[in-house]
Design a protein around this motif. Structure first.
Motif, mmCIF file in Angstrom:
data_model
loop_
_atom_site.group_PDB
_atom_site.id
_atom_site.type_symbol
_atom_site.label_atom_id
_atom_site.label_comp_id
_atom_site.label_asym_id
_atom_site.label_seq_id
_atom_site.Cartn_x
_atom_site.Cartn_y
_atom_site.Cartn_z
ATOM 1 N N ARG B 170 25.424 -4.887 12.626
ATOM 2 C CA ARG B 170 24.696 -3.656 12.923
ATOM 3 C C ARG B 170 23.569 -3.409 11.924
ATOM 4 O O ARG B 170 22.491 -2.963 12.282
ATOM 5 C CB ARG B 170 25.666 -2.476 12.918
ATOM 6 C CG ARG B 170 25.065 -1.201 13.532
ATOM 7 C CD ARG B 170 26.073 -0.077 13.544
ATOM 8 N NE ARG B 170 26.551 0.205 12.206
ATOM 9 C CZ ARG B 170 27.796 0.593 11.907
ATOM 10 N NH1 ARG B 170 28.682 0.748 12.865
ATOM 11 N NH2 ARG B 170 28.160 0.826 10.659
ATOM 12 N N GLU B 171 23.811 -3.703 10.641
ATOM 13 C CA GLU B 171 22.871 -3.262 9.608
ATOM 14 C C GLU B 171 21.875 -4.322 9.171
ATOM 15 O O GLU B 171 20.828 -4.008 8.623
ATOM 16 C CB GLU B 171 23.661 -2.805 8.363
ATOM 17 C CG GLU B 171 24.676 -1.730 8.627
ATOM 18 C CD GLU B 171 24.034 -0.361 8.764
ATOM 19 O OE1 GLU B 171 22.893 -0.186 8.300
ATOM 20 O OE2 GLU B 171 24.660 0.516 9.351
ATOM 21 N N TRP B 172 22.184 -5.622 9.366
ATOM 22 C CA TRP B 172 21.292 -6.649 8.833
ATOM 23 C C TRP B 172 20.006 -6.712 9.633
ATOM 24 O O TRP B 172 20.013 -6.684 10.864
ATOM 25 C CB TRP B 172 21.966 -8.022 8.863
ATOM 26 C CG TRP B 172 21.158 -9.092 8.188
ATOM 27 C CD1 TRP B 172 21.198 -9.438 6.874
ATOM 28 C CD2 TRP B 172 20.188 -9.948 8.792
ATOM 29 N NE1 TRP B 172 20.315 -10.456 6.610
ATOM 30 C CE2 TRP B 172 19.682 -10.793 7.781
ATOM 31 C CE3 TRP B 172 19.687 -10.088 10.086
ATOM 32 C CZ2 TRP B 172 18.709 -11.754 8.016
ATOM 33 C CZ3 TRP B 172 18.712 -11.058 10.325
ATOM 34 C CH2 TRP B 172 18.234 -11.876 9.282
ATOM 35 N N GLN B 180 17.846 -3.422 -0.579
ATOM 36 C CA GLN B 180 18.459 -3.223 0.739
ATOM 37 C C GLN B 180 19.650 -4.155 0.926
ATOM 38 O O GLN B 180 20.668 -3.788 1.510
ATOM 39 C CB GLN B 180 17.420 -3.491 1.839
ATOM 40 C CG GLN B 180 16.378 -2.411 1.961
ATOM 41 C CD GLN B 180 15.278 -2.790 2.942
ATOM 42 O OE1 GLN B 180 14.821 -3.929 2.967
ATOM 43 N NE2 GLN B 180 14.854 -1.838 3.727
ATOM 44 N N LEU B 184 23.516 -3.137 1.677
ATOM 45 C CA LEU B 184 24.352 -3.670 2.755
ATOM 46 C C LEU B 184 25.653 -4.220 2.187
ATOM 47 O O LEU B 184 26.742 -4.007 2.737
ATOM 48 C CB LEU B 184 23.576 -4.757 3.524
ATOM 49 C CG LEU B 184 24.355 -5.535 4.584
ATOM 50 C CD1 LEU B 184 24.946 -4.596 5.613
ATOM 51 C CD2 LEU B 184 23.455 -6.545 5.275
ATOM 52 N N LYS B 187 28.016 -1.442 1.429
ATOM 53 C CA LYS B 187 28.682 -0.914 2.637
ATOM 54 C C LYS B 187 29.874 -1.787 3.004
ATOM 55 O O LYS B 187 30.957 -1.297 3.353
ATOM 56 C CB LYS B 187 27.695 -0.879 3.813
ATOM 57 C CG LYS B 187 26.630 0.176 3.765
ATOM 58 C CD LYS B 187 25.971 0.340 5.148
ATOM 59 C CE LYS B 187 25.023 1.520 5.178
ATOM 60 N NZ LYS B 187 23.657 1.189 4.755
#
Lengths: 258, 220
Positions: B170-172, B180, B184, B187
């Protein structure tokens, strides 16, 4: 004096020389000429083929120029049968490297593997050295285009331009005066023919193999053995230039009459 | 007396691997992320077997050379042994040839070694190989003990991947800055610490970019 110490390849002479190895190197000095030149955009090589007679069936693949891998090729001077063994070694070594690392073998490593194999026959008893000199041409991402010369002793060296076989000395002196590192493949091809013209007794399109290794922009390597018609045309130009240059020299040499 | 284990002609190990030893690889966590000109590799710092944790400061991210990192999980004998074997072979290549192996070439070599051992006595180790090669930039390879090898943008080994990969999916995004990337990573680690069964307070974090390898602090 040398007679007593030259029978066995594994015997040093009192002067510290290995005569058998030196004799092997000598054997190639009688062999057909080969010349190699490094261009800015490729590597050019040429090799003198054996005398063509009417009854001889032309070989299906070149007897002088061998593809070792996509990015490497070799020209042979000396005993063809010996060369075949080493060419095979080189091809297997190249594929073994690709199998292990997924990348083409760096050219110098390939040359070194062949040379290490040659060296075995100068140190371990019973078998004579390989009577072959190679010119290796290749391209890799580390050092770009490269040209190497290796001899029966197992030594190798990198060259910008070099000549081997019969009359190699005169060929080498032409290279020394005429070769420039800024030359492209077209200019190097002309120079290679010029050298062959000088070193070979009778140069014709049938008596040499002319080869060029180039890399396209997309990364694919191209091996070109020039077809005879192309070589014949280039040869005409080279011979014409040579005659013009010779005539000029003669004219200059004529003393001014007082 | 117990009979000696039978040696099979096929070369399979005499005693099949089972139990806690086989599962130890899953209880560990290795993570890898590619960003803009860097590769990040992180691993938990537990050295454990079955229900016992031996130490909580084990460093499982090895520096293969000045441009490559390898995070490994699995039984320690194999991870340490195999990692050192790879490290020394890289060094030998560099000394012999005066050149450094590129990351894809290293991945090919490592995979070949795992494949060779697979039908004799497999190395029970899962790996994340991360590197930086000048022209080609950052790369990350996911290798497992069955000698598979895949080039990926992010990856995770172990049970934790069940939690972590969803977050990474979802985040990459491509071209993340170092900050950043570490965000990640944080998280992912937070999720592991909330949801995963094993207690993993500490992670070793290393990064490789054009300037070489650096050790980073675990993101707080």
């Amino acid at each position: 004096m040398a007679r007593r110490y030259d029978g066995n390849v594994t015997t040093f002479s009192p002067e510290g020389r290995l005569h058998q190895v030196e004799y092997a190197v000598e054997a190639i000095n009688k062999a057909g000429t080969a010349v190699g030149l490094l261009a800015t955009d490729g590597v050019v090589m040429a090799g003198e083929k054996q005398k063509v007679t009417k009854l001889l069936e032309p070989p299906k693949s070149s007897e002088k120029i061998y593809k070792l891998d996509d990015h490497a090729a070799a020209v042979v001077a000396g005993l063809t049968a010996d060369a075949n063994i080493l060419i095979n070694e080189a091809r297997v070594a190249a594929q073994r490297y690709k199998y292990q690392y997924g990348e083409p073998i760096p050219v110098e490593q390939l040359v070194e593997k062949v040379c290490n194999h040659k060296q075995l026959y100068t140190q371990y008893g019973g078998q004579r050295p390989f009577g072959v000199k190679f010119l290796f041409a290749g391209y890799d991402a580390h050092f770009g285009y490269q040209l190497y010369l290796s001899d029966p002793s197992g030594n190798y060296s990198g060259w910008k331009a070099t000549c081997l076989g019969q009359n190699a000395n005169s060929g080498q002196s032409i290279l020394k005066s005429d070769y420039e590192a800024t030359m492209d493949t077209e200019a190097c091809v002309k120079l290679a023919l010029k050298v062959c013209n000088k070193t070979m007794e009778s140069l014709s399109a049938e008596s040499i193999d002319l080869f060029c290794l180039k890399r396209k922009d997309d990364g694919t390597m191209v091996h070109t053995i020039y077809p005879q018609e192309t070589v014949a045309k280039m040869l005409e130009e080279v011979k014409a230039e040579q005659e013009a240059a010779d005539a000029e020299k003669e004219a200059k040499a004529v003393p001014m009459s007082s | 007396r117990r009979a000696a284990p039978r040696r099979r002609a096929t070369g399979r190990p005499a005693r099949p691997v089972r139990g806690a030893a086989a599962r130890s690889a899953e209880m560990e966590c290795t993570l890898g992320i590619i960003g803009d000109g860097y590769t990040l590799i992180a691993a938990d710092r537990n050295a454990a077997r079955s229900i016992v944790c031996f130490k909580k400061d084990e460093d499982k991210v090895a520096v293969l050379d000045s441009s490559k990192l390898m995070g490994s999980s699995g039984s320690q004998a194999d991870t340490v042994c195999f990692t050192e074997y790879v490290q020394k072979n890289m060094a030998l290549y560099e000394i012999t040839n005066g050149l450094k192996l590129s990351t894809p070439a290293a991945a090919s070599f490592i995979r070949n070694e795992l494949a060779r051992a697979l039908r004799k006595g497999p190395y029970q180790t899962n790996l994340l190989l991360g590197g930086y090669d000048g022209a080609d930039g950052a790369s990350l390879y996911y290798l497992d003990y069955m000698a598979s090898s895949n080039k990926v943008n992010y990856g995770c080994h172990g049970y934790c991947s069940n939690f972590v990969l969803s977050i990474m999916d979802r985040e990459w995004t491509p071209g993340m800055t170092e900050a950043q990337g570490l965000d990640l990573l944080k998280k992912c680690i937070d999720e592991i610490q909330v949801r995963f069964l094993a207690h993993m307070p500490l992670f070793s974090v290393k990064i490789v970019d054009k300037d070489g390898v650096r050790v980073l602090e675990q993101p707080k």
